[in-house]
Design an enzyme around this catalytic site. Structure first.
Site, short mmCIF file in Angstrom:
data_model
loop_
_atom_site.label_atom_id
_atom_site.label_comp_id
_atom_site.label_asym_id
_atom_site.label_seq_id
_atom_site.Cartn_x
_atom_site.Cartn_y
_atom_site.Cartn_z
CB SER A 142 -0.96 -0.03 1.19
OG SER A 142 -1.97 0.95 1.05
CG ASP A 231 -6.59 -4.17 -3.59
OD1 ASP A 231 -6.47 -3.03 -3.10
OD2 ASP A 231 -5.65 -4.80 -4.10
CG HIS A 261 -5.96 -2.05 0.39
ND1 HIS A 261 -5.22 -1.96 -0.75
CD2 HIS A 261 -5.41 -1.18 1.27
CE1 HIS A 261 -4.26 -1.07 -0.59
NE2 HIS A 261 -4.36 -0.58 0.64
#
Length: 290
Positions: A142, A231, A261
């Site tokens: 991320s 995600d 995610h």
């Protein structure tokens, strides 16, 4: 500080504590590692926490420097202990996980400055860990993937080939609201758009450079792993992969439909997370051996 700002900070602190309670799970660490060692390394504004992981069968390949995700505002090397331990084990390698200063306490580009200092230290000390002395792989998830990709470009522009591999796990590519708005109602982009908005506010980085707008020709070989409908960065990751390939960069993709995610942190309870890290680690092992 206004009432609203104080309330936002209070919520952020609650989120930080909740994430630590959820993710800091000793049993989630991969077993059978040769070494796990806590360190402190010099940063531009003081010491940075770091943790070194070494596989039993580690080869003299480049060490991997890992930056954690969390939107630049949450998480640390403890919340991402499981990811780094599994990557070290499965890649038969060495992983150095490094903290960086979080927003809003530290505004952008403080996070870049910390990442730059960590890279410099890793190059200077890699050989003492038994790793290759002149090369360094970069990885992150991320927001940490944003830092890894940014540092890989910066380093390779100065010293071509010094970073031979980058590993980007559901990478955050940008926080530009106009781009997030284009798909706000699809693929949970409305959640991602809200998150990106607050990231930009806390960072003070509405102009955080989009990785879709920079010259990617100096990027190293890249492994990108992402999730499914839960995600929200997957559309951006797809566009980023396309840009990399247009620049002539070798890219290996892995997509996991059931992965959310941030889901790779959940190795204590998710078979999907373990499988994904095993596969990514195996790809890392191949890439670092080249």
């Amino acid at each position: 500080m206004s009432f609203i700002e104080k309330a936002e900070l209070a919520v952020l602190e609650q989120n930080r504590r909740a994430l630590r309670a959820l993710l800091v799970t000793p049993k989630a660490r991969a077993s059978g590692l040769a070494k796990v060692e806590d360190l402190h390394i010099p940063g531009p504004a003081g010491q940075l926490r770091a943790r070194y992981y070494e596989a039993v069968d580690a080869t003299p390949a480049p060490m991997t420097l890992f930056f954690h995700g969390g939107g630049f505002v949450t998480c640390d090397i403890d919340t991402h202990d499981s990811i780094c331990s599994h990557l070290a084990k499965e890649s038969a390698g060495r992983v150095l996980s490094v903290d960086y200063r979080l927003a809003p306490e530290t505004r952008f580009p403080g996070q870049i400055e910390d990442a730059r200092a960590a890279c410099a230290w890793a190059f200077q000390n890699a050989q003492s860990f038994g790793a290759a002395p002149d090369k360094l792989a970069l990885a992150g998830d991320s927001a940490g993937a944003y830092l890894a990709a940014t540092m890989a470009l910066e380093i390779n522009r100065i010293t071509p080939g010094a970073v031979p591999l980058q590993v980007l796990l559901y990478p955050l590519i940008h926080v530009q609201d106009s781009l997030w708005a284009e798909e706000e109602l699809r693929n949970f982009r409305f959640l991602g758009r809200a998150a990106a908005f607050y990231i930009a506010r806390f960072l003070g980085a509405e102009a955080l450079p989009s990785l879709l707008d920079v010259d990617l020709s100096a990027s190293p070989a890249t492994i990108v792993a992402g999730g499914g409908p839960l995600d929200p960065v997957r559309a951006d990751a797809k566009a980023f992969v396309g840009k990399l390939r247009e620049a002539g960069v070798r890219v290996t993709e892995r997509k996991y439909a059931a992965l959310t995610h941030g889901g790779l942190n959940l190795t204590a309870s998710s078979k999907t997370a373990i499988k994904a890290l095993q596969e990514v680690g195996a790809l890392m092992r191949e890439g670092l051996a080249r």
